[in-house]
Enzyme design. Structure first.
Site, mmCIF file in Angstrom:
data_model
loop_
_atom_site.group_PDB
_atom_site.id
_atom_site.type_symbol
_atom_site.label_atom_id
_atom_site.label_comp_id
_atom_site.label_asym_id
_atom_site.label_seq_id
_atom_site.Cartn_x
_atom_site.Cartn_y
_atom_site.Cartn_z
ATOM 1 N N PHE A 22 0.854 -1.195 0.000
ATOM 2 C CA PHE A 22 0.000 0.000 0.000
ATOM 3 C C PHE A 22 0.881 1.233 0.000
ATOM 4 C CE2 PHE A 22 -4.518 1.143 0.958
ATOM 5 C CZ PHE A 22 -5.087 0.101 0.265
ATOM 6 N N GLN A 60 -7.774 14.626 3.645
ATOM 7 C CA GLN A 60 -7.030 13.831 2.677
ATOM 8 C C GLN A 60 -7.724 13.749 1.324
ATOM 9 O OE1 GLN A 60 -6.421 9.330 3.136
ATOM 10 N NE2 GLN A 60 -4.366 10.189 3.222
ATOM 11 N N HIS A 110 -7.662 11.601 -2.010
ATOM 12 C CA HIS A 110 -7.179 10.333 -2.548
ATOM 13 C C HIS A 110 -6.873 10.575 -4.019
ATOM 14 C CE1 HIS A 110 -6.844 6.163 -3.666
ATOM 15 N NE2 HIS A 110 -7.033 5.784 -2.416
ATOM 16 N N LEU A 133 -14.241 5.747 -5.597
ATOM 17 C CA LEU A 133 -12.835 5.473 -5.382
ATOM 18 C C LEU A 133 -12.361 4.246 -6.145
ATOM 19 C CD1 LEU A 133 -10.319 6.070 -3.488
ATOM 20 C CD2 LEU A 133 -11.160 4.149 -2.176
ATOM 21 N N GLU A 151 -6.285 2.216 -3.632
ATOM 22 C CA GLU A 151 -4.838 2.263 -3.721
ATOM 23 C C GLU A 151 -4.275 0.896 -4.109
ATOM 24 O OE1 GLU A 151 -3.226 5.171 -1.219
ATOM 25 O OE2 GLU A 151 -1.968 3.688 -0.251
ATOM 26 N N ARG A 195 -0.496 9.436 -0.231
ATOM 27 C CA ARG A 195 -1.605 10.069 -0.943
ATOM 28 C C ARG A 195 -1.448 11.569 -1.100
ATOM 29 N NH1 ARG A 195 -6.446 6.516 1.825
ATOM 30 N NH2 ARG A 195 -5.765 4.602 0.815
ATOM 31 N N HIS A 228 -11.383 12.412 0.597
ATOM 32 C CA HIS A 228 -11.516 11.026 0.982
ATOM 33 C C HIS A 228 -11.643 10.824 2.479
ATOM 34 C CE1 HIS A 228 -11.075 6.756 0.578
ATOM 35 N NE2 HIS A 228 -9.934 6.710 1.233
ATOM 36 N N ARG A 264 -2.969 10.518 6.599
ATOM 37 C CA ARG A 264 -3.148 9.122 6.953
ATOM 38 C C ARG A 264 -2.557 8.221 5.888
ATOM 39 N NH1 ARG A 264 -7.229 5.006 5.690
ATOM 40 N NH2 ARG A 264 -8.157 6.464 4.236
HETATM 41 C C1 LIG Z 1 -14.361 4.700 -0.564
HETATM 42 C C2 LIG Z 1 -13.527 4.555 0.676
HETATM 43 C C3 LIG Z 1 -12.501 3.619 0.709
HETATM 44 C C4 LIG Z 1 -11.717 3.459 1.843
HETATM 45 N N1 LIG Z 1 -10.745 2.512 1.834
HETATM 46 C C5 LIG Z 1 -10.009 2.323 2.953
HETATM 47 C C6 LIG Z 1 -9.031 1.306 3.002
HETATM 48 O O1 LIG Z 1 -8.815 0.577 2.035
HETATM 49 N N2 LIG Z 1 -8.333 1.138 4.122
HETATM 50 C C7 LIG Z 1 -8.549 1.907 5.217
HETATM 51 O O2 LIG Z 1 -7.907 1.675 6.217
HETATM 52 N N3 LIG Z 1 -9.485 2.873 5.209
HETATM 53 C C8 LIG Z 1 -10.223 3.098 4.102
HETATM 54 N N4 LIG Z 1 -11.167 4.090 4.087
HETATM 55 C C9 LIG Z 1 -11.441 4.842 5.296
HETATM 56 C C10 LIG Z 1 -12.303 4.053 6.233
HETATM 57 O O3 LIG Z 1 -13.155 3.224 5.522
HETATM 58 C C11 LIG Z 1 -13.179 4.930 7.094
HETATM 59 O O4 LIG Z 1 -12.397 5.868 7.706
HETATM 60 C C12 LIG Z 1 -13.868 4.114 8.140
HETATM 61 O O5 LIG Z 1 -14.613 3.100 7.546
HETATM 62 C C13 LIG Z 1 -14.764 4.925 9.023
HETATM 63 O O6 LIG Z 1 -15.433 4.037 9.915
HETATM 64 P P1 LIG Z 1 -16.280 4.543 11.127
HETATM 65 O O7 LIG Z 1 -16.707 3.361 11.894
HETATM 66 O O8 LIG Z 1 -15.530 5.580 11.842
HETATM 67 O O9 LIG Z 1 -17.502 5.266 10.472
HETATM 68 P P2 LIG Z 1 -18.620 4.778 9.431
HETATM 69 O O10 LIG Z 1 -18.421 3.426 8.930
HETATM 70 O O11 LIG Z 1 -18.756 5.878 8.466
HETATM 71 O O12 LIG Z 1 -19.881 4.701 10.333
HETATM 72 C C14 LIG Z 1 -20.476 5.832 10.878
HETATM 73 C C15 LIG Z 1 -21.666 5.397 11.658
HETATM 74 O O13 LIG Z 1 -22.172 6.492 12.381
HETATM 75 C C16 LIG Z 1 -23.542 6.586 12.216
HETATM 76 N N5 LIG Z 1 -23.955 7.957 12.383
HETATM 77 C C17 LIG Z 1 -23.444 9.051 11.785
HETATM 78 N N6 LIG Z 1 -24.105 10.146 12.199
HETATM 79 C C18 LIG Z 1 -25.051 9.728 13.076
HETATM 80 C C19 LIG Z 1 -26.059 10.367 13.827
HETATM 81 N N7 LIG Z 1 -26.241 11.696 13.775
HETATM 82 N N8 LIG Z 1 -26.854 9.620 14.600
HETATM 83 C C20 LIG Z 1 -26.702 8.288 14.653
HETATM 84 N N9 LIG Z 1 -25.769 7.642 13.971
HETATM 85 C C21 LIG Z 1 -24.953 8.352 13.187
HETATM 86 C C22 LIG Z 1 -23.794 6.032 10.854
HETATM 87 O O14 LIG Z 1 -25.099 5.572 10.776
HETATM 88 C C23 LIG Z 1 -22.800 4.906 10.801
HETATM 89 O O15 LIG Z 1 -23.336 3.769 11.379
HETATM 90 C C24 LIG Z 1 -11.949 4.267 2.964
HETATM 91 C C25 LIG Z 1 -12.966 5.207 2.928
HETATM 92 C C26 LIG Z 1 -13.734 5.375 1.790
HETATM 93 C C27 LIG Z 1 -14.796 6.412 1.774
#
Ligand SMILES: Cc1cc2nc3c(=O)[nH]c(=O)nc-3n(C[C@H](O)[C@H](O)[C@H](O)COP(=O)(O)OP(=O)(O)OC[C@H]3O[C@@H](n4cnc5c(N)ncnc54)[C@H](O)[C@@H]3O)c2cc1C
Ligand code: SF4
Ligand code: F3S
Ligand code: FES
Lengths: 113, 128, 586, 247
Positions: C117, C231, C233, C243, C246, C288, C356, C391
């Site tokens: 990566f 960030q 991407h 996306l 990577e 990135r 991203h 990141r």
């Molecule tokens: C397209 C893409 C590809 C990625 N690829 C990678 C990768 O290959 N490797 C890597 O390490 N990272 C990657 N990332 C980053 C990583 O996926 C995210 O940073 C991570 O998944 C975020 O997880 P989380 O649990 O913090 O939030 P999320 O999975 O976004 O979950 C947020 C949660 O909060 C809830 N929520 C939000 N607001 C409220 C509210 N007001 N009331 C109640 N609930 C709420 C939502 O319902 C959801 O359940 C990628 C991101 C994207 C967008």
């Protein structure tokens, strides 16, 4: 929830589906020939009787007929349900009875040949 | 309570008109009627066979005639439809895995069609 | 107002929230856990993550290497104690997921496979084809179903935290299907509500990533940290922002400009490596921020391809061959064909940098605790500071797990030590206030501003001022614009008057959250007069460790722009050095 | 720079004011590369803020935007405008109650999904510290396909048996059980059989196959269900005809 006893009939249904898929088209074709008097010496009593006289023949006939019957009975039960006939228990009883009678009749016929 | 979910009833006797794929499904299911009827015909034929030459001849005579032809034709069409629909889904019901790869569905279906052709030809020659 | 009593409330059921919930349930089956999410858990945006999750497992790798990649990648803005904890826990968490059934891709001998990566010196990214986040999220969600003590409140939108005396005792949330507001009484609250990429017009982030969790904590008095670091991407589909992971480059894909020339060697990431033989931390496997910046320079030089969706460079994967693409990058192929009509097996894919990830977030210490007692945060919404100024790809998914669990453990500790609130009436009054705020928004009519109008203005001013390259003037203009939008926000109207599943109301609330977050991005960026990681200023092009080896903390003020403060970065064993992504590095 | 105008007919239902759903038509200027979801978002942002529907990822992976598009269960974010005539009708997913506009009540699916124990029940106890369970790429391939389910429920909207018999566990839940049964690390099949080999389980399925035809992720639930039937049948015969073979 408890496990269903559907497999009793589903087994023969599936086996029958396969058997009928391989054989029924050609059998219906032969029957069609017979019905159309395609060839005079088709289905002579002698040849049919000979075939049904040995054990292998009997087994094949038994397998083909009864599996087809059970296949059809089970699938038709579901078909009727799909057509909106909701008395599934009655339908199932009647259809499986028919299949059972057919099976018994087949056994008797084969044994008496 | 502000919620009041609206339930759309599925019409119990006409649902299959809604989509062509449901019609195809019902056509497949209806083949069972003909296959069943044809099997019963065989049951009767066999019984007549066991009852002696005259009985069997009577059975054959009864088969001959427009209704018999029509029925056999219908059964033939249904049976072919059944076979194709049955073989086409075998890779789904019984996938074959070789190492990391699955044997392509087309090959499994193709093999079934080939066996079907051979079996049919053998039976046909035996019958004629 | 219905009161729901629980020991610990978790806001957000993405990777971080689910991991926390499972940790709680495993630690003590008697704990009452409320898992509150505005979408069903498996819709959370973690499902979109493609590439994978980093953790040291192979014998040629070491914790020190992962540490150095992360800290250097973050341009030394990472808190090194947190990084160290993170790196140590990472492999355990990824193995734990394996034990829960995650379908990681495998080596022929049955061990877990890793892929290269960007910015990593060695292959250490665990992956499940190119649907890693998807599989992680579903594995966690499905595993969470084992625990009856995890009570889910799906499609509940968290509104306000209820705090008294600097301690958090629960929150209010809107049950979306009925429009009723509920009061969750909890001994501790964990926020795991994800990022805020939707502040920008062109992003890989799903519609739900509106910074609600950040705004929730911010309004309750917890500072947001390092928000100016956003960030980009380098490889997004130009029309939709979807996306392309990577992993494309990890597997050997290359970037070329309109002349078919690879250009990264011109920006300190050379020497050029042979096509199809990617070298770690070089060329396409640079970090990135650098790759996105290189795009900007190519664009200035007129070397980009112009498409109807704007300027692009090309991501060429043809030399990987159909078999490898199908095996390792099936989703990428599917997405390119579906959404762009182009097949990476047959042609180079036009791509451009896309917003991203938020490096910043709710300020927490190494225990995932915020300065507000009883309030914890984990995941993208939080900033423990393992990501620093940039990141590294695949650290975030692991971060969700490590700090999701940590937040749970800290919350349990807090429950043991902290007495419950003896001021029920004060909390009830706060809950009433929260309800009144929503009612007022809901009932207002005759207002002038439209939600989508304000949102567009916000997005565009942020892109203008806080894009890949920034200047003091443009940032100042963006700050002013956002302050104006904050005031105009008071004048929006919710046209939908139904209580049931009112997405108009939700969008209004989400806009409020995004505006809060956006201001911290712009103000933080304006005052950070240096270039570091993802924050690049044309007027201050150098990193300035004397003045800015510090975290920015933004504090909320209801009527004014955020107040800034600074906090020293924790440095343990790696002194700030030069980020070297040329082939010369050792 | 719109390239095309479409008439988007959207089913509307507000439980507080409507007794029955109705259709409302919007004229939407579209780009050719748009998906139906983009058209809906255009309506929401520019024409009528009151339309409710679920969506998030816009990349066919979160599974929230399932709806009937011209009568067919589809993800709105993967239904390309250029594949449709100028008249596009969107309705909430069939077979689920309508909560509001295009939003359905999906609790039934969630409960059923949870009921099949869709999680690993390890064959052997092994602490995390002892490292990973080994699994070869071939063993992974055996169930990989079934892990791709995004829980979009399109298969439920397509399956007529689910429409006719709401108790039916349905395609996605059963294929997820199958996914774990096929996992070399898992030993929980017996527990799952209790649920999926019941009447309301796999036996309500008559192999219509519609589920697999509409599945956006090529999970092939229909295939999974047939395999479950075959295995359950073998189980039954073993249990009843060869009781001694039971462990
Ligand atoms: C397209 C893409 C590809 C990625 N690829 C990678 C990768 O290959 N490797 C890597 O390490 N990272 C990657 N990332 C980053 C990583 O996926 C995210 O940073 C991570 O998944 C975020 O997880 P989380 O649990 O913090 O939030 P999320 O999975 O976004 O979950 C947020 C949660 O909060 C809830 N929520 C939000 N607001 C409220 C509210 N007001 N009331 C109640 N609930 C709420 C939502 O319902 C959801 O359940 C990628 C991101 C994207 C967008
Ligand atoms: S099996 Fe396919 S159609 Fe059914 S829920 Fe899963 S992804 Fe959707
Ligand atoms: S459509 Fe329904 S009947 Fe079975 S094969 Fe699929 S679940
Ligand atoms: S919006 Fe996520 S599947 Fe369509």
């Amino acid at each position: 929830m408890s496990k269903s006893n559907k497999p009793i009939v589903w087994g023969p249904f599936a086996a029958g589906g396969t058997v009928t898929a391989f054989l029924t088209p050609v059998l219906t074709l032969l029957a069609l020939f017979a019905a159309m008097r395609f060839s005079p010496d088709m289905f002579t009593y002698a040849s049919m009787h000979a075939f049904a006289s040995n054990w292998l023949g009997k087994l094949i006939i038994f397998g083909v007929i009864t599996l087809s019957l059970w296949h059809a009975a089970h699938r038709f039960r579901i078909t009727l349900f799909d057509f909106g006939v909701r008395a599934d228990l009655v339908v199932a009883t009647i259809l499986y009875m028919i299949a059972a009678i057919g099976t018994v009749s087949t056994i008797f016929s084969l044994l008496s040949i | 309570m502000s919620r009041n979910p609206y339930v759309r009833e599925v019409p119990k006797t006409s649902w299959f008109f809604r989509q062509p794929r449901y019609m195809r499904y019902m056509a497949r299911e209806v083949t069972s009627f003909f296959i069943g009827a044809f099997s019963l015909l065989l049951v009767v034929g066999l019984k007549r066979l066991s009852e002696g030459p005259e009985a069997f001849q009577g059975f054959l005579d009864a088969l001959r005639g427009p209704w018999g032809v029509l029925f056999c034709l219908a059964a033939l069409v249904a049976a072919v439809y059944h076979s194709t629909s049955w073989f086409n889904v075998t890779p789904q019901a019984m996938p074959i895995q070789r190492g990391e790869e699955f044997v392509p569905g087309k090959m499994i279906v193709g093999a079934h069609y080939a066996v079907w052709a051979v079996v049919s030809l053998i039976v046909l020659f035996m019958g004629i | 107002m219905e009161i729901i009593q629980t020991d610990i409330a978790i806001v957000g059921a993405g990777g971080a929230g689910l991991r926390a919930a499972i940790a709680l349930a495993e630690a003590d089956p008697k704990l009452r856990i409320a898992l509150i999410s505005k979408v069903y858990p498996m819709r959370s945006h973690t499902c979109a993550a493609e590439g994978g999750a980093a953790g040291v497992i192979k014998s040629d790798d070491s914790l020190d290497l992962h540490f150095n990649d992360t800290v250097g990648g973050g341009d030394w803005l990472c808190d090194q104690d947190a990084v160290e904890y993170f790196i140590n826990e990472a492999p355990k968490e990824l193995l734990q997921l394996e034990h829960w059934g995650c379908p990681w891709s495998r080596e022929p001998d049955g061990s877990v496979a890793v892929r290269p990566f960007g910015g990593m010196k060695i292959k250490r990214t665990w992956f499940a084809a190119d649907k890693s986040g998807f599989h992680i999220l579903h594995t966690l969600f499905q595993t969470s179903l084992r625990f009856p003590s995890i009570r889910r409140f799906d499609e509940y939108y968290a509104l306000d935290l209820l705090a008294d005396d600097g301690r958090c005792y629960g929150l209010t949330a809107l049950e979306m299907r009925s429009g009723e507001i509920r009061h969750f009484e909890a001994g501790a609250v964990i926020i795991a509500a994800g990022g805020a990429g939707r502040m920008f017009p062109f992003t890989t982030n799903g519609a739900i990533k509106t910074g609600d969790g950040m705004a929730l904590a911010y309004r309750a008095g917890a500072p947001l940290k390092d928000m100016e670091f956003v960030q980009y991407h380098p490889t997004g589909l130009p029309n939709t922002g979807i996306l392309l992971t990577e992993g494309c480059r990890g597997e050997g894909g290359i970037l070329v400009n309109k002349d078919g020339r690879r250009y990264l060697q011109d920006y300190g990431m050379g020497p050029e490596t042979p096509v199809g033989q990617p070298v770690l931390k070089t060329m396409e496997l640079g970090p990135r921020d650098r790759l996105s910046q290189a795009f900007w320079h190519e664009q200035q030089k007129g070397n980009t391809v112009s498409t109807k969706w704007g300027d692009c460079v090309l991501l060429d994967m043809r030399h990987l061959g159909e078999k490898k693409i199908n095996e390792r990058l099936p989703f990428v192929r599917d997405l390119s064909i579906s959404y762009l009509g182009m097949d990476p097996v047959k042609e180079p894919i036009p791509i451009r940098p896309v917003v991203h990830y938020c490096m910043g977030g709710i300020h927490t210490d190494i225990n995932a605790a915020t300065p507000v007692a009883g309030l914890f945060a984990a995941g993208e919404c939080a900033c423990v500071s393992i990501n620093g100024a940039n990141r590294l790809g695949s650290n975030s998914l692991t971060e969700l797990l490590v700090f999701g669990r940590k937040a749970a453990m800290s919350a349990i500790e807090h429950l043991k030590s902290a007495p419950g609130s003896n001021n029920a009436s004060a909390l009830a009054a706060k809950a009433q206030e929260s309800e009144a705020r929503i009612r007022a928004l809901f009932d207002k009519s005759g207002a002038k501003e439209s939600i989508s109008g304000l949102r567009n203005e916000m997005m565009h001013t942020l892109e203008e001022g806080a894009g890949i390259y920034r200047t003091g003037d443009r940032l100042a203009a963006t700050c002013a614009k956002l302050a104006e939008l904050r005031q105009r926000y008071a004048d929006i109207e919710v046209h939908d008057k139904s209580k049931v599943y009112n997405t108009d109301l939700l969008q209004a609330l989400e806009l409020g959250s995004m505006l809060d977050c956006a201001e911290t991005v712009a103000v933080g960026g304006r005052d950070r007069k240096e270039s570091r990681g993802a924050h690049q200023r044309l007027d201050f092009t150098e990193r300035d460790d004397n003045n800015f080896l510090k975290h920015t903390l933004s504090y909320h003020h209801p009527k004014e722009p955020p107040r800034l403060d600074y906090l020293d970065v924790v440095i343990t064993k790696s002194k700030p050095g030069v980020r070297d992504y040329s082939g010369a590095h050792k | 720079m719109s390239e095309r105008q479409i008439q988007l007919e959207v089913l509307r239902y507000d439980p507080e004011t409507d007794r029955e759903p109705r259709f409302q038509t919007y004229t939407v200027p579209c780009l050719n590369e748009w998906v139906v979801l983009d058209a809906l978002n255009y309506v929401k942002d520019n024409l009528d803020t009151t339309v409710s529907y679920r969506w998030s990822c816009h990349m066919a992976v979160c599974g929230s935007c399932g709806m009937m598009i011209n009568g067919e269960p589809k993800l709105a974010c993967k239904a390309f405008i250029h594949e449709y005539p100028d008249q596009i009708r969107v309705e909430p997913m069939a077979h689920f109650p309508i909560e509001r506009d295009l939003v359905t009540v999906v609790e039934d699916f969630i409960t059923k999904f949870a009921s099949v124990k869709p999680y690993l029940i390890p064959k052997e106890d092994k602490p995390v510290s002892a490292g990973e369970f080994k699994q070869t790429p071939a063993e992974l391939m055996k169930f990989k396909q079934y892990t791709l389910c995004i829980n979009c429920m399109l298969c439920y909207a397509a399956c007529p048996q689910y429409g006719l018999v709401p108790e039916f566990l349905g395609p996605a839940a059963i294929s997820m059980a199958h996914r774990y049964n096929q996992d070399s690390r898992d030993g929980g099949r017996d527990q799952r059989q209790e649920v999926i080999a019941s009447h309301e389980g796999v036996w309500e399925c008559s192999f219509v196959g519609a589920c697999s035809e509409v599945c956006p992720k090529h999970v092939d639930p229909a295939g999974a269900l047939q395999q479950v039937k075959v295995a359950s049948t073998i189980d039954w015969y073993k249990e009843h005809l060869m009781p001694w073979s039971k462990k």
